[in-house]
Design a protein around this motif. Structure first.
Motif, PDB file in Angstrom:
ATOM      1  N   SER A 223       0.649  -1.497  -0.013  1.00  0.00           N
ATOM      2  CA  SER A 223      -0.331   0.377  -0.057  1.00  0.00           C
ATOM      3  C   SER A 223       1.018   0.745   0.343  1.00  0.00           C
ATOM      4  O   SER A 223       1.867   1.443   0.001  1.00  0.00           O
ATOM      5  CB  SER A 223      -0.652   0.143   1.046  1.00  0.00           C
ATOM      6  N   THR A 224      -0.003   2.601  -0.483  1.00  0.00           N
ATOM      7  CA  THR A 224       1.160   4.064  -0.196  1.00  0.00           C
ATOM      8  C   THR A 224       0.424   5.056   0.469  1.00  0.00           C
ATOM      9  O   THR A 224      -0.971   4.213   0.421  1.00  0.00           O
ATOM     10  CB  THR A 224       1.097   4.248  -2.109  1.00  0.00           C
ATOM     11  N   VAL A 225       0.782   5.667   1.007  1.00  0.00           N
ATOM     12  CA  VAL A 225       0.427   6.330   1.730  1.00  0.00           C
ATOM     13  C   VAL A 225       0.893   7.661   1.412  1.00  0.00           C
ATOM     14  O   VAL A 225       2.027   7.968   0.905  1.00  0.00           O
ATOM     15  CB  VAL A 225       0.292   7.088   3.718  1.00  0.00           C
ATOM     16  N   SER A 226       0.397   9.146   0.469  1.00  0.00           N
ATOM     17  CA  SER A 226       0.174  10.061  -0.063  1.00  0.00           C
ATOM     18  C   SER A 226      -0.069  11.518   1.469  1.00  0.00           C
ATOM     19  O   SER A 226      -0.632  11.232   1.528  1.00  0.00           O
ATOM     20  CB  SER A 226      -0.252   9.994  -1.575  1.00  0.00           C
ATOM     21  N   ILE A 227       1.427  12.261   1.005  1.00  0.00           N
ATOM     22  CA  ILE A 227       1.068  13.169   2.095  1.00  0.00           C
ATOM     23  C   ILE A 227       1.057  14.549   1.415  1.00  0.00           C
ATOM     24  O   ILE A 227       2.448  15.028   0.866  1.00  0.00           O
ATOM     25  CB  ILE A 227       1.485  13.390   3.336  1.00  0.00           C
ATOM     26  N   VAL A 228       0.302  15.526   1.008  1.00  0.00           N
ATOM     27  CA  VAL A 228       0.704  16.593   0.475  1.00  0.00           C
ATOM     28  C   VAL A 228       0.249  18.041   1.191  1.00  0.00           C
ATOM     29  O   VAL A 228      -0.643  17.339   1.698  1.00  0.00           O
ATOM     30  CB  VAL A 228      -0.265  17.106  -1.038  1.00  0.00           C
ATOM     31  N   SER A 229       1.289  18.756   1.103  1.00  0.00           N
ATOM     32  CA  SER A 229       1.304  20.134   2.171  1.00  0.00           C
ATOM     33  C   SER A 229       1.470  21.405   1.474  1.00  0.00           C
ATOM     34  O   SER A 229       2.308  21.177   0.377  1.00  0.00           O
ATOM     35  CB  SER A 229       2.322  19.916   3.619  1.00  0.00           C
ATOM     36  N   ASP A 230       0.458  22.608   1.099  1.00  0.00           N
ATOM     37  CA  ASP A 230       0.174  22.940   1.143  1.00  0.00           C
ATOM     38  C   ASP A 230       1.117  24.402   1.652  1.00  0.00           C
ATOM     39  O   ASP A 230       1.420  25.791   0.618  1.00  0.00           O
ATOM     40  CB  ASP A 230      -1.215  23.386   0.672  1.00  0.00           C
ATOM     41  N   ARG A 231       1.276  24.579   2.614  1.00  0.00           N
ATOM     42  CA  ARG A 231       2.360  25.246   3.652  1.00  0.00           C
ATOM     43  C   ARG A 231       4.315  24.836   3.305  1.00  0.00           C
ATOM     44  O   ARG A 231       3.600  23.639   3.984  1.00  0.00           O
ATOM     45  CB  ARG A 231       1.655  25.697   4.894  1.00  0.00           C
ATOM     46  N   PRO A 232       4.836  25.249   3.836  1.00  0.00           N
ATOM     47  CA  PRO A 232       6.370  25.011   3.276  1.00  0.00           C
ATOM     48  C   PRO A 232       6.161  24.351   5.015  1.00  0.00           C
ATOM     49  O   PRO A 232       5.512  24.679   6.040  1.00  0.00           O
ATOM     50  CB  PRO A 232       7.361  26.318   3.821  1.00  0.00           C
ATOM     51  N   LEU A 233       6.772  23.179   5.129  1.00  0.00           N
ATOM     52  CA  LEU A 233       6.867  22.297   6.649  1.00  0.00           C
ATOM     53  C   LEU A 233       8.439  23.140   7.565  1.00  0.00           C
ATOM     54  O   LEU A 233       9.338  23.875   6.399  1.00  0.00           O
ATOM     55  CB  LEU A 233       7.498  20.885   6.202  1.00  0.00           C
ATOM     56  N   SER A 234       8.826  23.144   8.151  1.00  0.00           N
ATOM     57  CA  SER A 234       9.713  23.614   9.661  1.00  0.00           C
ATOM     58  C   SER A 234      10.715  22.716   8.810  1.00  0.00           C
ATOM     59  O   SER A 234      10.510  21.371   9.009  1.00  0.00           O
ATOM     60  CB  SER A 234       9.905  23.579  11.058  1.00  0.00           C
ATOM     61  N   ALA A 235      12.051  22.747   8.934  1.00  0.00           N
ATOM     62  CA  ALA A 235      13.512  21.755   8.529  1.00  0.00           C
ATOM     63  C   ALA A 235      13.304  21.247   9.858  1.00  0.00           C
ATOM     64  O   ALA A 235      13.921  20.266  10.168  1.00  0.00           O
ATOM     65  CB  ALA A 235      14.716  22.428   8.590  1.00  0.00           C
ATOM     66  N   LEU A 236      13.299  21.796  10.979  1.00  0.00           N
ATOM     67  CA  LEU A 236      13.266  20.615  12.471  1.00  0.00           C
ATOM     68  C   LEU A 236      11.896  19.654  12.916  1.00  0.00           C
ATOM     69  O   LEU A 236      12.120  18.782  12.615  1.00  0.00           O
ATOM     70  CB  LEU A 236      13.057  21.942  13.833  1.00  0.00           C
ATOM     71  N   THR A 237      10.820  20.100  11.491  1.00  0.00           N
ATOM     72  CA  THR A 237      10.436  18.992  11.904  1.00  0.00           C
ATOM     73  C   THR A 237      10.728  17.805  10.819  1.00  0.00           C
ATOM     74  O   THR A 237       9.921  16.074  11.901  1.00  0.00           O
ATOM     75  CB  THR A 237       8.110  18.668  11.060  1.00  0.00           C
ATOM     76  N   LEU A 238      10.989  17.600  10.011  1.00  0.00           N
ATOM     77  CA  LEU A 238      11.783  16.055   9.102  1.00  0.00           C
ATOM     78  C   LEU A 238      12.308  15.150  10.099  1.00  0.00           C
ATOM     79  O   LEU A 238      12.193  14.065  10.145  1.00  0.00           O
ATOM     80  CB  LEU A 238      12.183  17.109   7.587  1.00  0.00           C
ATOM     81  N   PRO A 239      13.224  15.391  10.348  1.00  0.00           N
ATOM     82  CA  PRO A 239      14.337  15.011  11.184  1.00  0.00           C
ATOM     83  C   PRO A 239      13.112  14.045  12.424  1.00  0.00           C
ATOM     84  O   PRO A 239      12.876  12.744  12.593  1.00  0.00           O
ATOM     85  CB  PRO A 239      15.029  15.458  12.053  1.00  0.00           C
ATOM     86  N   LEU A 240      11.752  14.641  13.039  1.00  0.00           N
ATOM     87  CA  LEU A 240      11.095  13.749  14.305  1.00  0.00           C
ATOM     88  C   LEU A 240      10.435  13.368  13.332  1.00  0.00           C
ATOM     89  O   LEU A 240       9.906  11.656  13.920  1.00  0.00           O
ATOM     90  CB  LEU A 240      10.580  15.487  14.846  1.00  0.00           C
TER      91      LEU A 240
END
Length: 333
Positions: A223-240
């Motif tokens: 299966s696949t899960v796709s996440i699409v965000s219309d707003r920029p994300l914080s660089a600190l969020t990605l490692p977490l």
């Protein structure tokens, strides 16, 4: 007649990285590239650098499951445009999804009259990750069939784990005794059938075209899960976020990839890649490769929870914002 090379390999084995390099080689200067991805949204075509209209994304699900219609129509369109002088190419490369079985694709290439009148199968090139390739082959039937069908087996990421090449080569040789096994960095994109003919070897893919095979079935409920965000994300969020995925999904998560709009560097998207338990160092691209600037994250695995990854990302963004300051809300789809 136009040669068609099938580029396959399991999830995260390095197909797109290899293709990006090959498109800068003279042998690929006039190549038409078809990229097939497993999932609802495409991403790999944005990670492959090309300067014309001969790169086409096939977002129809796993190509081996819908091969008869989508592949034939796409190749017919390419040939019509070539004949009309709209585009110019002298070979076709089909990059399959990481879960594709090469056999139905080869059967379609050989059995469709339109395809056979203008194209011929050059061969199957399969990438194998030196780090996790052996365990992946043992675990997944799809990976074993990709190896068994190969005319050329390219071992990737050898620079990361230099000592693992011999072990992986032994595993590959036990499955496929006729394929050429080499470091992926050494292949410059030469036509496969020329190299194999000079070696006096009948390719595995050519031997298979006359076989009557059982209908294709995936060995797991992928299966696949796709996440699409219309707003920029914080660089600190990605490692977490990546740590949370690895901790909670474990071996169910086979592949994670994304092109992320970072709030701190809005003009330079971050590319993320995870292969099973290994998280590659994120890289910042010099610019956005297309007009699409939303963050896109694709997770591939088996029995993945549909909503949880998006909720995790949303919660982590809120937590980071509570520490670093408020930001615009992230809209997930």
């Amino acid at each position: 007649m136009i040669p068609v090379t099938l580029l396959t390999g399991f999830l995260g084995s390095g197909k797109t990285t290899l293709l990006s390099r090959l498109l800068r080689e003279p042998a690929f200067s006039k190549a038409a590239v078809l990229i097939n991805e497993f999932g609802e949204i495409g991403l790999d075509h944005d990670l492959v650098e090309t300067g014309d209209e001969t790169l086409i994304a096939l977002s129809t699900g796993c190509l081996c499951c819908r091969v008869s219609s989508s592949l034939a129509k796409t190749l017919a369109l390419l040939e019509a445009r070539r004949s009309a002088g709209e585009i110019n190419f002298d070979r076709v490369v089909i990059e399959t999804s990481g879960l594709a079985d090469p056999v139905p694709i080869l059967q379609a290439l050989a059995g469709d009259r339109m395809i056979a009148s203008s194209f011929f199968v050059d061969g199957v090139v399969t990438t194998v990750d030196v780090i996790s390739g052996a365990s992946t082959i043992e675990r997944y039937a799809e990976a074993r069939r990709q190896v068994a069908m190969a005319d050329m087996l390219l071992v990737t990421k050898k620079d990361v784990a230099e000592g693992g090449f011999k072990d992986v080569a032994a595993t590959l040789g036990a499955i496929n005794q006729t394929a050429r096994i080499m470091d992926a960095r050494d292949w410059k994109g030469d036509l496969v059938h020329q190299a194999e003919t000079s070696r006096g070897v009948l390719s595995a893919s050519m031997q298979t075209l006359s076989l009557r095979l059982r209908p294709h079935r995936h060995s797991y409920n992928f299966s696949t899960v796709s996440i699409v965000s219309d707003r920029p994300l914080s660089a600190l969020t990605l490692p977490l976020f990546l740590e949370g995925l690895a901790a909670h999904l474990g071996p169910r998560l086979l592949r994670a990839k994304g092109l992320i709009a970072i709030r701190e560097l809005p003009e330079q998207p971050m590319a993320i890649h995870c292969v099973q338990h290994m998280v590659h160092k994120p890289i910042f691209l010099p610019s956005w490769p297309s007009a699409e600037r939303r963050s896109r994250i694709i997770l591939i695995g088996h029995e993945l929870p549909e909503r949880w990854p998006g909720l995790l990302l949303e919660a982590l963004e809120a937590e980071v914002a509570s520490i670093t300051g408020p930001a615009e809300p992230t809209m997930l789809a």
